[in-house]
Design a protein around this motif. Structure first.
Motif, PDB file in Angstrom:
ATOM      1  N   ALA A  92      41.578 -70.365 -51.581  1.00 20.78           N
ATOM      2  CA  ALA A  92      42.754 -69.484 -51.695  1.00 20.78           C
ATOM      3  C   ALA A  92      42.476 -68.118 -51.083  1.00 20.78           C
ATOM      4  N   ALA A  93      43.541 -67.493 -50.562  1.00 18.67           N
ATOM      5  CA  ALA A  93      43.417 -66.181 -49.920  1.00 18.67           C
ATOM      6  C   ALA A  93      42.851 -65.147 -50.895  1.00 18.67           C
ATOM      7  N   ALA A  94      43.322 -65.177 -52.141  1.00 15.79           N
ATOM      8  CA  ALA A  94      42.848 -64.190 -53.124  1.00 15.79           C
ATOM      9  C   ALA A  94      41.354 -64.377 -53.382  1.00 15.79           C
ATOM     10  N   GLY A  95      40.923 -65.627 -53.448  1.00 15.01           N
ATOM     11  CA  GLY A  95      39.503 -65.914 -53.648  1.00 15.01           C
ATOM     12  C   GLY A  95      38.665 -65.448 -52.467  1.00 15.01           C
ATOM     13  N   ARG A  96      39.214 -65.580 -51.273  1.00 14.36           N
ATOM     14  CA  ARG A  96      38.472 -65.128 -50.084  1.00 14.36           C
ATOM     15  C   ARG A  96      38.288 -63.616 -50.070  1.00 14.36           C
ATOM     16  N   LEU A  97      39.337 -62.898 -50.481  1.00 14.69           N
ATOM     17  CA  LEU A  97      39.222 -61.444 -50.578  1.00 14.69           C
ATOM     18  C   LEU A  97      38.160 -61.053 -51.610  1.00 14.69           C
ATOM     19  N   TRP A  98      38.136 -61.779 -52.711  1.00 16.58           N
ATOM     20  CA  TRP A  98      37.176 -61.488 -53.781  1.00 16.58           C
ATOM     21  C   TRP A  98      35.740 -61.765 -53.315  1.00 16.58           C
ATOM     22  N   ALA A  99      35.542 -62.890 -52.636  1.00 16.67           N
ATOM     23  CA  ALA A  99      34.211 -63.191 -52.108  1.00 16.67           C
ATOM     24  C   ALA A  99      33.778 -62.103 -51.126  1.00 16.67           C
ATOM     25  N   HIS A 100      34.699 -61.683 -50.291  1.00 16.40           N
ATOM     26  CA  HIS A 100      34.385 -60.643 -49.306  1.00 16.40           C
ATOM     27  C   HIS A 100      34.071 -59.313 -50.002  1.00 16.40           C
ATOM     28  N   GLN A 101      34.826 -59.019 -51.045  1.00 20.70           N
ATOM     29  CA  GLN A 101      34.587 -57.790 -51.809  1.00 20.70           C
ATOM     30  C   GLN A 101      33.179 -57.789 -52.406  1.00 20.70           C
ATOM     31  N   LEU A 102      32.770 -58.919 -52.957  1.00 18.99           N
ATOM     32  CA  LEU A 102      31.410 -59.022 -53.493  1.00 18.99           C
ATOM     33  C   LEU A 102      30.376 -58.872 -52.380  1.00 18.99           C
ATOM     34  N   GLN A 103      30.660 -59.472 -51.227  1.00 21.71           N
ATOM     35  CA  GLN A 103      29.723 -59.379 -50.104  1.00 21.71           C
ATOM     36  C   GLN A 103      29.580 -57.923 -49.642  1.00 21.71           C
ATOM     37  N   LEU A 104      30.681 -57.190 -49.637  1.00 20.10           N
ATOM     38  CA  LEU A 104      30.623 -55.777 -49.238  1.00 20.10           C
ATOM     39  C   LEU A 104      29.849 -54.959 -50.270  1.00 20.10           C
ATOM     40  N   THR A 105      29.971 -55.320 -51.529  1.00 19.68           N
ATOM     41  CA  THR A 105      29.208 -54.620 -52.568  1.00 19.68           C
ATOM     42  C   THR A 105      27.726 -54.954 -52.428  1.00 19.68           C
ATOM     43  N   LEU A 106      27.429 -56.201 -52.076  1.00 23.02           N
ATOM     44  CA  LEU A 106      26.047 -56.573 -51.777  1.00 23.02           C
ATOM     45  C   LEU A 106      25.514 -55.780 -50.586  1.00 23.02           C
ATOM     46  N   ALA A 107      26.359 -55.576 -49.576  1.00 22.97           N
ATOM     47  CA  ALA A 107      25.932 -54.799 -48.397  1.00 22.97           C
ATOM     48  C   ALA A 107      25.589 -53.367 -48.803  1.00 22.97           C
ATOM     49  N   ASP A 108      26.380 -52.796 -49.705  1.00 22.57           N
ATOM     50  CA  ASP A 108      26.075 -51.448 -50.208  1.00 22.57           C
ATOM     51  C   ASP A 108      24.728 -51.441 -50.924  1.00 22.57           C
ATOM     52  N   PHE A 109      24.523 -52.470 -51.731  1.00 22.17           N
ATOM     53  CA  PHE A 109      23.278 -52.603 -52.490  1.00 22.17           C
ATOM     54  C   PHE A 109      22.092 -52.700 -51.522  1.00 22.17           C
ATOM     55  N   VAL A 110      22.230 -53.540 -50.504  1.00 22.14           N
ATOM     56  CA  VAL A 110      21.153 -53.746 -49.534  1.00 22.14           C
ATOM     57  C   VAL A 110      20.815 -52.442 -48.811  1.00 22.14           C
ATOM     58  N   LEU A 111      21.832 -51.669 -48.481  1.00 26.48           N
ATOM     59  CA  LEU A 111      21.572 -50.394 -47.804  1.00 26.48           C
ATOM     60  C   LEU A 111      20.802 -49.458 -48.730  1.00 26.48           C
ATOM     61  N   GLU A 112      21.157 -49.458 -50.010  1.00 27.88           N
ATOM     62  CA  GLU A 112      20.428 -48.592 -50.946  1.00 27.88           C
ATOM     63  C   GLU A 112      18.984 -49.062 -51.112  1.00 27.88           C
ATOM     64  N   ILE A 113      18.781 -50.371 -51.083  1.00 29.32           N
ATOM     65  CA  ILE A 113      17.407 -50.894 -51.148  1.00 29.32           C
ATOM     66  C   ILE A 113      16.635 -50.437 -49.910  1.00 29.32           C
ATOM     67  N   HIS A 114      17.258 -50.562 -48.753  1.00 25.73           N
ATOM     68  CA  HIS A 114      16.625 -50.106 -47.516  1.00 25.73           C
ATOM     69  C   HIS A 114      16.267 -48.627 -47.578  1.00 25.73           C
ATOM     70  N   ASP A 115      17.202 -47.834 -48.078  1.00 25.25           N
ATOM     71  CA  ASP A 115      16.988 -46.392 -48.041  1.00 25.25           C
ATOM     72  C   ASP A 115      15.925 -45.910 -49.019  1.00 25.25           C
ATOM     73  N   THR A 116      15.469 -46.779 -49.922  1.00 26.67           N
ATOM     74  CA  THR A 116      14.342 -46.361 -50.766  1.00 26.67           C
ATOM     75  C   THR A 116      13.119 -46.044 -49.902  1.00 26.67           C
TER      76      THR A 116
END
Lengths: 240, 240
Positions: A92-116
């Motif tokens: 479903a479209a709504a589920g795809r947006l949600w998966a993408h939202q989680l992936q973008l939050t993971l990307a934020d997390f990964v950048l913070e891990i990198h910046d340590t």
């Protein structure tokens, strides 16, 4: 369709999130980092897309994916594109947006891990920003690591307890498992503590790396080892 | 459809990228930050979605958008959703991916701009990380600012010279203009130099803020002024 993945050789980096999806999805793909320069691969092939004057839609940085005439950059955007094609996204479209939202939050997390290990800038060596890295890591481990892990643990819990965004494995689960693996490499001490109250994340990691295709990929030798030129780095002095 | 936007009151922040799209798109929306707490608005209404136990798909952080039964977080994801609905995205699927890719690159840029004043952590005051902020800003202004601006200038050039991802204005153009405005506030000296070789970016900024609906929005008083609790901050000592 044979996909072509462009990324730096020698590290997993952000390319690994795409590789895990391509592997689990059983896609035909060429990892250009593994193709010798004499055969048109490697770094020069990648740089041509980044710096070449004839590229209409140049990516800012690797990884990027060539799919027919399409050239797609930004890790989460690549997965947004690949997910439905590889059976790794909600229907479903709504589920795809949600998966993408989680992936973008993971990307934020990964950048913070990198910046340590690079709090001042990617253009400087770790050795040139060690005191700052220590301070940033302390903040990260105290505040951000438990906050992010708690958030993702809750996401699994509210999605039924097994997967992150669907009733079956998807690309976000692969990325999440990779982040857990990377954290364990980079911060063995702190991540053990931080993952203790996150049984679902630990189970997700194990479920992903037990998938037949992922096991085959890890055993193939094509999955590089974590190392200290990479996104996730192990500096014992930061794991305090 | 009346959209509801949730964000911190008192700052433009990342919420402003969404507001500009809603305004230019002529959308009916409620900015919950402007709704008094007694009427169910403000910070408590926002926190209920972030921390409430009954939220199936909680956002990690604001901004987030409520659209009917959908709750959508991550700025770029909100714009991915809104773009086609507001006539602010390319019509073709490939164009939409490209616009989203640029928006994600802008998000990376915005985070680096933010981290110039918070290189150690968002949980500490600027005053607690001033030496590190000076060093990070020096690196940013020397390396990253010209690299990002050059990239976006080139994107416009290769797209025909006016807009970033389409033959008409879209949400990425609105966000790009906002970043140019923010840079001029934060780094008046350095951004003047850095924007000198970027005539298309300067023209894009002017074109966006000359749009009738955007002018009306700015004149309405609802657009907050840049300030030093915000994403873009002006500390003269960092603008060196």
């Amino acid at each position: 369709m044979i996909y072509k993945l462009y990324y730096w050789p020698g590290i997993q980096g952000r390319g690994e999130f795409v590789r895990l999806a391509l592997e689990e999805g059983g896609a035909d793909y060429l990892d250009i980092a593994l193709v010798p320069e004499e055969q048109g691969g490697g770094v020069p092939a990648m740089l041509e897309f980044l710096d070449g004057p004839g590229v209409a839609r140049p990516p800012f940085a690797p990884p990027f994916l060539q799919a027919g005439r399409k050239l797609i950059g930004q890790t989460a955007n690549i997965l947004l594109f690949l997910g439905p094609r590889l059976g790794l996204a909600p229907r479903a479209a709504a589920g795809r947006l949600w998966a993408h939202q989680l992936q973008l939050t993971l990307a934020d997390f990964v950048l913070e891990i990198h910046d340590t290990h690079h709090p001042i800038g990617g253009g400087l060596y770790y050795e040139e920003q060690k005191p700052e890295a220590k301070r940033r890591s302390r903040e990260f481990l105290a505040q951000r690591l438990p906050k992010f892990l708690g958030y993702f643990e809750r996401a699994i819990e509210r999605n039924g307890g097994i997967w992150m965004a669907d009733n079956r494995l998807g690309y976000v689960d692969l990325s999440m498992a990779q982040v857990v693996a990377g954290l364990r490499y980079a911060f063995p001490r702190a991540s053990k503590n931080a993952l203790r109250p996150c049984p679902r994340l630990r189970a997700l990691h194990d479920a992903v790396f037990a998938r037949p295709r992922i096991k085959r990929y890890v055993a193939s030798g094509r999955r590089l080892a974590f190392n200290n030129d990479d996104l996730f780095r192990h500096y014992p002095e930061l794991d305090a």
